[in-house]
Structures are given as C-alpha cells and as structure tokens.
Design an enzyme around this catalytic site. Structure first.
Site, PDB file in Angstrom:
ATOM      1  N   GLU A 101      -5.523  -6.828  -2.059  1.00  0.00           N
ATOM      2  CA  GLU A 101      -5.114  -6.075  -3.250  1.00  0.00           C
ATOM      3  C   GLU A 101      -3.681  -5.611  -3.070  1.00  0.00           C
ATOM      4  OE1 GLU A 101      -8.164  -4.815  -1.854  1.00  0.00           O
ATOM      5  OE2 GLU A 101      -9.465  -5.809  -3.304  1.00  0.00           O
ATOM      6  N   TYR A 113       3.496 -12.712  -0.326  1.00  0.00           N
ATOM      7  CA  TYR A 113       2.177 -13.367  -0.395  1.00  0.00           C
ATOM      8  C   TYR A 113       2.274 -14.705  -1.148  1.00  0.00           C
ATOM      9  CZ  TYR A 113       0.627  -8.643   0.892  1.00  0.00           C
ATOM     10  OH  TYR A 113       0.467  -7.441   1.512  1.00  0.00           O
TER      11      TYR A 113
HETATM   12  C1  LIG Z   1       5.959  -6.295   2.241  1.00  0.00           C
HETATM   13  C2  LIG Z   1       6.713  -6.189   3.563  1.00  0.00           C
HETATM   14  C3  LIG Z   1       5.722  -6.147   4.713  1.00  0.00           C
HETATM   15  C4  LIG Z   1       7.615  -7.442   3.717  1.00  0.00           C
HETATM   16  O1  LIG Z   1       8.161  -7.425   5.022  1.00  0.00           O
HETATM   17  P1  LIG Z   1       9.673  -7.928   5.306  1.00  0.00           P
HETATM   18  O2  LIG Z   1       9.826  -8.001   6.782  1.00  0.00           O
HETATM   19  O3  LIG Z   1      10.641  -7.101   4.565  1.00  0.00           O
HETATM   20  O4  LIG Z   1       9.592  -9.383   4.670  1.00  0.00           O
HETATM   21  P2  LIG Z   1      10.468 -10.655   5.092  1.00  0.00           P
HETATM   22  O5  LIG Z   1      11.878 -10.237   5.369  1.00  0.00           O
HETATM   23  O6  LIG Z   1       9.757 -11.395   6.171  1.00  0.00           O
HETATM   24  O7  LIG Z   1      10.428 -11.492   3.746  1.00  0.00           O
HETATM   25  C5  LIG Z   1       9.449 -12.488   3.558  1.00  0.00           C
HETATM   26  C6  LIG Z   1       9.361 -12.871   2.109  1.00  0.00           C
HETATM   27  O8  LIG Z   1       8.871 -11.777   1.341  1.00  0.00           O
HETATM   28  C7  LIG Z   1       9.440 -11.841   0.041  1.00  0.00           C
HETATM   29  N1  LIG Z   1      10.211 -10.618  -0.182  1.00  0.00           N
HETATM   30  C8  LIG Z   1      10.617  -9.723   0.744  1.00  0.00           C
HETATM   31  N2  LIG Z   1      11.270  -8.711   0.144  1.00  0.00           N
HETATM   32  C9  LIG Z   1      11.262  -8.996  -1.176  1.00  0.00           C
HETATM   33  C10 LIG Z   1      11.732  -8.329  -2.327  1.00  0.00           C
HETATM   34  N3  LIG Z   1      12.373  -7.144  -2.230  1.00  0.00           N
HETATM   35  N4  LIG Z   1      11.477  -8.879  -3.551  1.00  0.00           N
HETATM   36  C11 LIG Z   1      10.831 -10.056  -3.664  1.00  0.00           C
HETATM   37  N5  LIG Z   1      10.350 -10.743  -2.591  1.00  0.00           N
HETATM   38  C12 LIG Z   1      10.557 -10.219  -1.386  1.00  0.00           C
HETATM   39  C13 LIG Z   1      10.296 -13.066  -0.009  1.00  0.00           C
HETATM   40  O9  LIG Z   1       9.501 -14.158  -0.433  1.00  0.00           O
HETATM   41  C14 LIG Z   1      10.660 -13.223   1.452  1.00  0.00           C
HETATM   42  O10 LIG Z   1      10.982 -14.514   1.798  1.00  0.00           O
HETATM   43  P3  LIG Z   1      12.529 -14.987   1.835  1.00  0.00           P
HETATM   44  O11 LIG Z   1      13.259 -14.012   2.708  1.00  0.00           O
HETATM   45  O12 LIG Z   1      12.429 -16.355   2.411  1.00  0.00           O
HETATM   46  O13 LIG Z   1      12.990 -14.930   0.420  1.00  0.00           O
HETATM   47  C15 LIG Z   1       7.659  -4.946   3.582  1.00  0.00           C
HETATM   48  O14 LIG Z   1       8.428  -4.937   2.410  1.00  0.00           O
HETATM   49  C16 LIG Z   1       6.915  -3.622   3.695  1.00  0.00           C
HETATM   50  O15 LIG Z   1       6.591  -3.161   4.782  1.00  0.00           O
HETATM   51  N6  LIG Z   1       6.647  -2.951   2.539  1.00  0.00           N
HETATM   52  C17 LIG Z   1       5.980  -1.646   2.556  1.00  0.00           C
HETATM   53  C18 LIG Z   1       4.527  -1.787   2.916  1.00  0.00           C
HETATM   54  C19 LIG Z   1       3.796  -2.632   1.878  1.00  0.00           C
HETATM   55  O16 LIG Z   1       4.022  -2.493   0.682  1.00  0.00           O
HETATM   56  N7  LIG Z   1       2.901  -3.517   2.368  1.00  0.00           N
HETATM   57  C20 LIG Z   1       2.124  -4.379   1.500  1.00  0.00           C
HETATM   58  C21 LIG Z   1       0.917  -3.684   0.992  1.00  0.00           C
HETATM   59  S1  LIG Z   1      -0.014  -4.708  -0.130  1.00  0.00           S
END
Ligand SMILES: CC(C)(COP(=O)(O)OP(=O)(O)OC[C@H]1O[C@@H](n2cnc3c(N)ncnc32)[C@H](O)[C@@H]1OP(=O)(O)O)[C@@H](O)C(=O)NCCC(=O)NCCS
Length: 160
Positions: A101, A113
């Site tokens: 979710e 995702y």
């Molecule tokens: C979601 C989360 C874990 C992503 O981690 P991250 O280390 O920043 O992600 P990455 O740098 O590995 O990015 C991987 C992919 O995510 C997507 N992504 C990351 N940030 C994004 C943004 N701001 N908008 C859209 N897509 C995004 C892209 O597809 C990206 O791939 P790309 O770099 O090749 O374009 C991080 O933003 C986070 O901790 N958020 C807060 C906690 C949370 O919301 N968790 C999910 C609960 S459902």
C-alpha cells in the site's frame, strides 16, 4: 554499500530514519514483531557503520507484502532505495508475488515501485488514519511484469 539482514542492534538507527520518513512512524515494537517472524525478510543497507536505509517484507498467505522501506532524507535520490529493492527481489526469488500500500501523494515511492514492475491495482478508502488519505494498492506479479493485471486479485487499476 553492504546489504545485510536487519538485526536488533540496528533498531536505534532504523527508528531515527523511520521518524524522519513517516508522519505515523512504526514503533520499536512493530519492528521487533517483524524481526521475530520466520516469514519476514528485513534488510538494511550499511556503509562505514552507518545505516543508509532498510526494507521490510512479510509473507502473508502465499503473497509477500512490502511493509516498509525508507532511506534518510539526506541520502535519497542516490540509488539506495533501488539497491534495497533489488536485493529484496533477489532474495525473494523469481516466483514471489508482492503487494503493498502507498499514499497517492508519495510520488517517489510510486515511481520506485513502478520501475520494478509494480502496477496500480486498487485502492483502500481512508486507509491512513493520520490524514484520512486513501491507499493505492500495488502488485508485482508475473502478469504485471508483462503489463497485465490478469493474475492480480480484485484488480481495478486503483482508478476509483
Ligand atoms: C521511497 C524511497 C525509499 C526511495 O528511496 P531513494 O533511495 O530516494 O530512491 P532511489 O534514489 O534508489 O530511486 C529509485 C527510483 O525511485 C523513483 N524515484 C525516486 N525519487 C523519486 C521522485 N522524487 N519522484 C519520482 N520517482 C522517484 C525513480 O524511479 C528512481 O529511479 P531513477 O533514479 O532511475 O529515476 C525514499 O524516497 C524514502 O525513504 N521515502 C520516505 C519513506 C517512504 O515513503 N517509503 C515508502 C512507503 S510506501
């Protein structure tokens, strides 16, 4: 970055990241419950003795539920979330069906995702008690990896 199982001693750092990342963070007890389960997979990313992120996934019935993933705000957009997801999927194996979710406002998570083959499949109305937001339900299955929701239960694309 080394990706390894999350262990109890990681919890203080994990809880700090959790509180920085979510409006309604998990408690230590919720992490402990997951750590205790035989059918859960809890991983952390670590470099130079610092926890850079974590992912928690549990098997319920036959399907895996991605329960939690977070990277601290200062470390985001550097590929850590992608590395955690890659390690998780490798460890679950090719046949694993996954669901989760996510808040509709969480574009970063939805983007992450989708890039791993998850598709929007449904919606739970007013799922998040803190804001009253709906949850989007996403699935990653053999079907979604081909762009189809045919093998996803009760799928309506989350459009409601
Ligand atoms: C979601 C989360 C874990 C992503 O981690 P991250 O280390 O920043 O992600 P990455 O740098 O590995 O990015 C991987 C992919 O995510 C997507 N992504 C990351 N940030 C994004 C943004 N701001 N908008 C859209 N897509 C995004 C892209 O597809 C990206 O791939 P790309 O770099 O090749 O374009 C991080 O933003 C986070 O901790 N958020 C807060 C906690 C949370 O919301 N968790 C999910 C609960 S459902």
């Amino acid at each position: 970055m080394l990706i390894r199982p999350l262990v109890m001693i990681d919890l203080p750092d994990v809880l700090t990241i959790e509180r920085e990342s979510f409006p309604a963070p998990w408690s230590a007890g919720m992490f402990l419950l997951e750590l205790d389960r035989a059918d859960s997979l809890c991983l952390v990313g670590e470099a130079e003795n610092k926890i850079l992120g974590y992912v928690i996934c549990s098997q319920l019935d036959l399907d895996w539920h991605l329960m939690n993933i977070a990277v601290p705000p200062a470390g985001r957009n550097e590929g850590i979330g992608r590395a955690l997801m890659t390690a998780l999927l490798e460890q679950l194996g090719a046949d694993a069906r996954l669901t989760l979710e996510v808040r509709p406002s969480n574009e970063a998570a939805i983007g992450l995702y989708k890039s791993f083959g998850f598709m929007l499949a449904g919606r739970r109305t007013r799922y998040y008690a803190d804001t009253g937001e709906d949850a989007l339900i996403m699935w990653r299955t053999e079907g979604t990896l081909r762009g189809s929701l045919e093998d996803v239960p009760n799928a309506d694309g989350g459009a409601r």
